[in-house]
Every structure is written in C-alpha cells, then in structure tokens.
Design an enzyme around this catalytic site. Structure first.
Site, PDB file in Angstrom:
ATOM      1  N   GLY A  54       0.838  -1.185   0.000  1.00 41.77           N
ATOM      2  CA  GLY A  54       0.000   0.000   0.000  1.00 41.77           C
ATOM      3  C   GLY A  54       0.875   1.237   0.000  1.00 41.77           C
ATOM      4  O   GLY A  54       2.048   1.184   0.372  1.00 41.77           O
ATOM      5  N   SER A  55       0.299   2.372  -0.421  1.00 39.78           N
ATOM      6  CA  SER A  55       1.027   3.630  -0.307  1.00 39.78           C
ATOM      7  C   SER A  55       0.833   4.174   1.098  1.00 39.78           C
ATOM      8  O   SER A  55       0.035   3.658   1.874  1.00 39.78           O
ATOM      9  CB  SER A  55       0.515   4.629  -1.344  1.00 39.78           C
ATOM     10  OG  SER A  55       0.886   4.195  -2.626  1.00 39.78           O
ATOM     11  N   HIS A  57       3.599   4.615   3.058  1.00 38.41           N
ATOM     12  CA  HIS A  57       4.791   4.199   3.801  1.00 38.41           C
ATOM     13  C   HIS A  57       6.053   4.871   3.270  1.00 38.41           C
ATOM     14  O   HIS A  57       7.158   4.431   3.554  1.00 38.41           O
ATOM     15  CB  HIS A  57       4.994   2.684   3.694  1.00 38.41           C
ATOM     16  CG  HIS A  57       3.805   1.890   4.111  1.00 38.41           C
ATOM     17  ND1 HIS A  57       3.221   2.027   5.339  1.00 38.41           N
ATOM     18  CD2 HIS A  57       3.088   0.943   3.457  1.00 38.41           C
ATOM     19  CE1 HIS A  57       2.179   1.194   5.419  1.00 38.41           C
ATOM     20  NE2 HIS A  57       2.082   0.532   4.283  1.00 38.41           N
ATOM     21  N   ASP A 110      -1.472  -8.386   0.702  1.00 41.35           N
ATOM     22  CA  ASP A 110      -0.226  -8.362  -0.066  1.00 41.35           C
ATOM     23  C   ASP A 110       0.144  -9.758  -0.546  1.00 41.35           C
ATOM     24  O   ASP A 110       0.489  -9.962  -1.713  1.00 41.35           O
ATOM     25  CB  ASP A 110       0.920  -7.807   0.783  1.00 41.35           C
ATOM     26  CG  ASP A 110       0.782  -6.322   1.061  1.00 41.35           C
ATOM     27  OD1 ASP A 110       1.788  -5.607   0.988  1.00 41.35           O
ATOM     28  OD2 ASP A 110      -0.339  -5.871   1.363  1.00 41.35           O
ATOM     29  N   HIS A 219      -0.264   0.653   9.387  1.00 42.13           N
ATOM     30  CA  HIS A 219      -1.434   0.977   8.568  1.00 42.13           C
ATOM     31  C   HIS A 219      -2.500   1.683   9.377  1.00 42.13           C
ATOM     32  O   HIS A 219      -3.656   1.676   9.014  1.00 42.13           O
ATOM     33  CB  HIS A 219      -2.043  -0.289   7.976  1.00 42.13           C
ATOM     34  CG  HIS A 219      -1.095  -1.038   7.122  1.00 42.13           C
ATOM     35  ND1 HIS A 219      -0.315  -2.038   7.614  1.00 42.13           N
ATOM     36  CD2 HIS A 219      -0.795  -0.901   5.814  1.00 42.13           C
ATOM     37  CE1 HIS A 219       0.429  -2.506   6.619  1.00 42.13           C
ATOM     38  NE2 HIS A 219       0.161  -1.824   5.535  1.00 42.13           N
TER      39      HIS A 219
END
Lengths: 332, 209
Positions: A54-55, A57, A110, A219
């Site tokens: 995911g973005s 990070h 993921d 997250h």
C-alpha cells in the site's frame, strides 16, 4: 482533516508523478500503472527485485528503487495492497532474464495479490520466487493469527538481497540471503498519534493526550496494547525487551540498528530513542555494527517510531556495506 | 428463474448500488478491526465492474461473471480484491457459455465461489471472514432445495445473516483483524457483512421470480 492534497482519489498517482520528476536520474514510471522501475530496467542478466504494498509508507517502497536495491516498487492505494495486474507489469518490466524475486510484507492482502501476480508471470515463462517478511515481534506468532506483520525490517531485506543481486547472485542465492535476513531481523513499533487515510478523512482510532499505543502496525491499525504515555527510555526499554527476547543473542554478537520514524516524529526524538537503544545493546554486550536513523517505512503522519535489529554475520555485513544508490537510501 | 444475461447485469448493478449505499458502514466496521478501506475499495471495484459490463447484455453469463472477477481483482486491492475476484471468476467457469442461469446453476455458482475463496484465502468457517456468511448460506440452500427455490432462498439468507452476526462473537484468525486477538471480539467482520449484502441483493432479485 488537514492534508496538503488535491483529491484523495489521486494522491498515489500525483505522488508518483512528483517522485519521477524529482529523481529522473534514478527512476521512471510505467505508463498507465502505479509502478516505479529503475531507469535502466530491465538490467540484463541480473536478478530483479520487486517489492511494494500500500502507499502511505514513503519512502517505501519506490524510494528504494535503484542500483543495489530494488528494480521496481509497486504502489497500491493508501494502505491497500497493489493489484496483481500492477505487480505483473512490474515483474515484466524488470525481468532481465535471470528471474525475479518478490519481497512481500506479511499481510493477507499483499500475500494474495503478489501470489496471483507471480502465478501470472510463471505462465509467461518468467522465473519468479518470493519471500515474505515478518519482522514485527508485537504480533504473537501463533496459530491464531496469519503470523507476524512485515514492517521496517523489510528495508534491510531490500538492501541486502539487492546487494546480492547486484553482485551477480542467482535467483536461488538472492532468495536464500533474503531468507537469512528475515530469519535474523526483528522489529517493534509504537505510536503517539493515529494517522488519517485521505479517503477515509478521519483517524482509524483515537488516542488521548496521555495515551500511547504499543505494537503498532504501519497501517493505522490499532496496536497490541494501549498504555499511559511513558518517557522515551521506558518505551525503548519495553520495545527492546520484546525484540531481544525473540532471538537468542550472545555477548559479542553484532547488529545493524534501524530507528525508523513513522512519519510525524522529529529526528530529535528518534536520536533520543537511539541513545537508549545503544545503551541497552552495550549492557548486553551486543556490538552495533551500523546504525540507520530516519524515515524508512512510515505510516502517513503517524507520530511514533519503530526499532529494528538485524543480527549480522560476515556475509550480511559485506552485503549491508555494499554501495547502494537510490532516492531514499544512498551509501558509497 | 432463469436469469438472463441482461438480468444478471441488473443484479450486478443492484450489488454495486447496495455496496455503495453501505460504503460508510462497511468502512466503519473495517476501522474497528482492520484498516478502514473495505467499503471504499469494494465500491470502487463494483463501479469499475459496471463500466465494464454495461454493454455485455449480448454475451453469455460466464463471460460476464469472469469479467466481474477480473475487474474486481484489478481494482479492489487488499484482501477483498483477490477473494471476491477469485469468487466471481470461479462462478464464471460454472456457467461458461450459458445464456441464462437457473436455480441449480446458482447453487453451483455459490459452491464454486466458496471453494475459490477458501483456496485463495486459506480460510475455514469460524475464523471471522466471508466464509462465515457464505458457507452456512450454501449449506442451507442445499438442504432445502427440494422445498422449492423461494423457501430455500429465504432459509439460506437467514443462515447467512446468522453467520454474519456470529462473526461478532468470535476471534479473527485471518487478515489484519487477527493481530487484535481478543480485541477483535464484539466486532462484526466487514467481509462477512459485504458478503451478506451481495447474497441478499441476489435473493431480492430472484425471489418470486
């Protein structure tokens, strides 16, 4: 919610465009995909490394695309795994004929999406292997969970496997050294504030002014324990006790240390954490070989940090020391 | 029943609308034990599905469902994308080349979807997932299918709802919710909930038909 964005729907796309404009000497974006690849991809004859998630990070994962680390970083929506078609495009774009290693953080989404992409690539005749990083000791590694999460320790996997690939290692060799890092890396984090996913517009949980969350993921998901605010040293003591307990350490062992800010933590506080970490390691007769302090695997604007220890041997030291040249990780 | 390709597209539109109407609710459920994106991502996925299948009315049901699956896989992301995507792709295989779906086909579709979800997600009943809604629904529809479609569907939907509500009582053993351990008790699973919304939407359309 105060954020410097235009439209929650386009944050990933706009971020990647801005990133490519900033680092044209390092990376390019695949047209129509949220995939960042090395400018010189595919590198012929070299094992390629693909990571992503995911973005939110940043600089992970695309910030580590470059010589000596990753060949591609795939960016999903904020905190959401990228989809198989995106990962598949990344694999195809970087395969230089020596095979592709997928570096996956251990989250259900993921793992499933990368697995599907790997299956697609295999049917096209690309040799794909994968490793799953699970360095977070906060999560009990029991039959009741899907295992441990992958957090900042993933960056050491990028660095070391990347060096091995750069040195001409085969897919099996690169995978083996990545597994070795995974076996020897442990992390744990904590948060002082939650973070806000742009599309959600409000934090996922709230923390009072005098509270903190221990065992945070990356997250915005709640941690494993909520406590009253402690002093930095007490926090570090708690995290380190968990981390050190998880691997047998002997006096004389050498480690690489990563103090990772989660996005909203001043460097001042990270260095204060590091001071205590080095004291504890010293007391235990554990030698610090190399230290990294900064933002490597963040969680949007979350205030907090994580500590990562990587137990080293000669092979890992040599690969850790190898040069790397990427937007977010440079080493001569 | 039977449901034609055009009617199947209508059902999928209803699914999109109902998921969309519940976007906030699903996201709220997901904030409690996950990462607060279930409603957002699923809505986005079904919106893309509608764009893709709008004009597939002249195609067979298998192609339509396969397109739904592929689209969900490539737009939703997270865990829901591969799971629902796999479910619809498997469903498409069951009715490949068919211009309509009858009640027997529908049962086979549900079975194939469940099998796909379990294989991809490595999940079993009782782990606080989609499976807790879907598996009881299938068991019930199969036990009661000789009583006629409508009775079987009504009972199946009741079982699905019970399964969904039961996820409140149990510990999550899959996905991000599993990290919470005991703290996941008391929260209804977002995936089990979206699965119920989908089953209810289909039932509403084919009951009394």
């Amino acid at each position: 919610m105060k954020k410097l964005i235009n439209n929650p729907e386009f944050v990933v796309e706009e971020m990647l465009q801005g990133m490519v404009k900033a680092y044209p000497q390092y990376v390019k974006k695949l047209e129509g995909y949220n995939v960042i690849v090395r400018k010189d991809a595919p590198v012929k004859g070299k094992v390629a490394l693909v990571s992503g998630g995911g973005s939110g990070h940043e600089p992970s994962h695309a910030g580590f695309v470059g010589k000596g680390m990753l060949d591609a970083g795939v960016a999903g929506n904020v905190f959401t795994s990228p989809t198989p078609d995106q990962i598949f495009e990344a694999i195809k774009a970087v395969d230089g004929g020596a095979g592709v290693l997928l570096i996956i953080k251990n989250y259900t989404g993921d793992v499933m999406n990368f697995e599907m992409a790997g299956e697609m690539a295999q049917t096209e005749g690309i040799n794909v292997a994968s490793v799953i990083v699970n360095d977070d000791v906060a999560v009990e590694n029991s039959t009741y969970t899907v295992g441990r999460r992958g957090i900042a320790g993933t960056v050491f996997v990028h660095k070391i496997a990347g060096a091995k690939a750069q040195a001409g290692g085969t897919l099996e060799e690169v995978k083996a050294v990545a597994e070795k890092v995974i076996k020897n890396v442990r992390s744990m984090g904590m948060a002082l504030t939650p973070c806000i996913v742009p599309a959600a517009g409000k934090p996922n949980f709230t923390l009072a002014d005098d509270e903190m969350e221990i065992g945070m993921g990356i997250h915005g998901e709640p941690g494993t324990m909520r406590t009253k605010l402690m002093k930095a040293d007490e926090v570090v003591d708690h995290l380190m006790s968990k981390i050190l307990k998880d691997l047998p350490y002997n006096s004389g062992d050498e480690v690489a240390v990563m103090i990772n800010g989660l996005g909203g933590t001043p460097l001042m506080e990270l260095f204060i954490m590091n001071k205590r970490v080095s004291e504890i390691l010293d007391q235990n007769g554990i030698k610090v070989y190399k230290t990294f302090v900064g933002e490597y695997m963040t969680s949007l604007e979350m205030a907090g940090g994580s500590i990562t220890l990587l137990k080293l041997d000669d092979e890992l030291k040599e690969l850790l020391d190898a040069p790397a040249d990427t937007p977010a990780f440079k080493q001569l | 029943m039977p449901v034609t390709a055009k009617e199947l597209i209508e059902i999928l539109r209803d699914i999109y609308e109902n998921i969309s109407a519940n976007k906030e609710y699903l996201t709220q459920l997901d904030s409690a034990i996950g990462d607060a994106d279930h409603g957002i991502n699923l809505t986005k996925g079904f919106k893309s599905v509608m764009e893709k299948i709008e004009n597939m009315g002249d195609k067979d049901c298998g192609s339509i469902l396969k397109t739904v699956g592929m689209t969900l896989v490539s737009t939703v992301g997270g865990a829901s994308g591969p799971l629902y995507g796999t479910a619809f792709m498997r469903a498409g295989q069951v009715v490949a080349q068919k211009t309509s779906i009858d009640f027997e086909d529908y049962i086979k579709i549900l079975e194939a979807a469940l099998d796909g979800i379990k294989t991809r997600g490595k999940a079993e009943k009782g782990e606080k997932t989609i499976v807790d809604t879907l598996e009881p629904a299938i068991e019930e529809i199969k036990i009661n299918k000789d009583k006629g479609k409508d009775i079987a569907l009504e009972l199946s939907l009741k079982a699905a709802e019970k399964g969904m509500e039961y996820t409140k009582e149990i510990i999550a053993k899959k996905g991000r919710a599993s990290y919470l351990g005991e703290r996941s008790i008391g929260h209804q699973d977002p995936g089990a909930t979206s699965c119920y919304i989908i089953l209810k939407t289909v039932a509403d359309k084919i009951l009394k038909k």
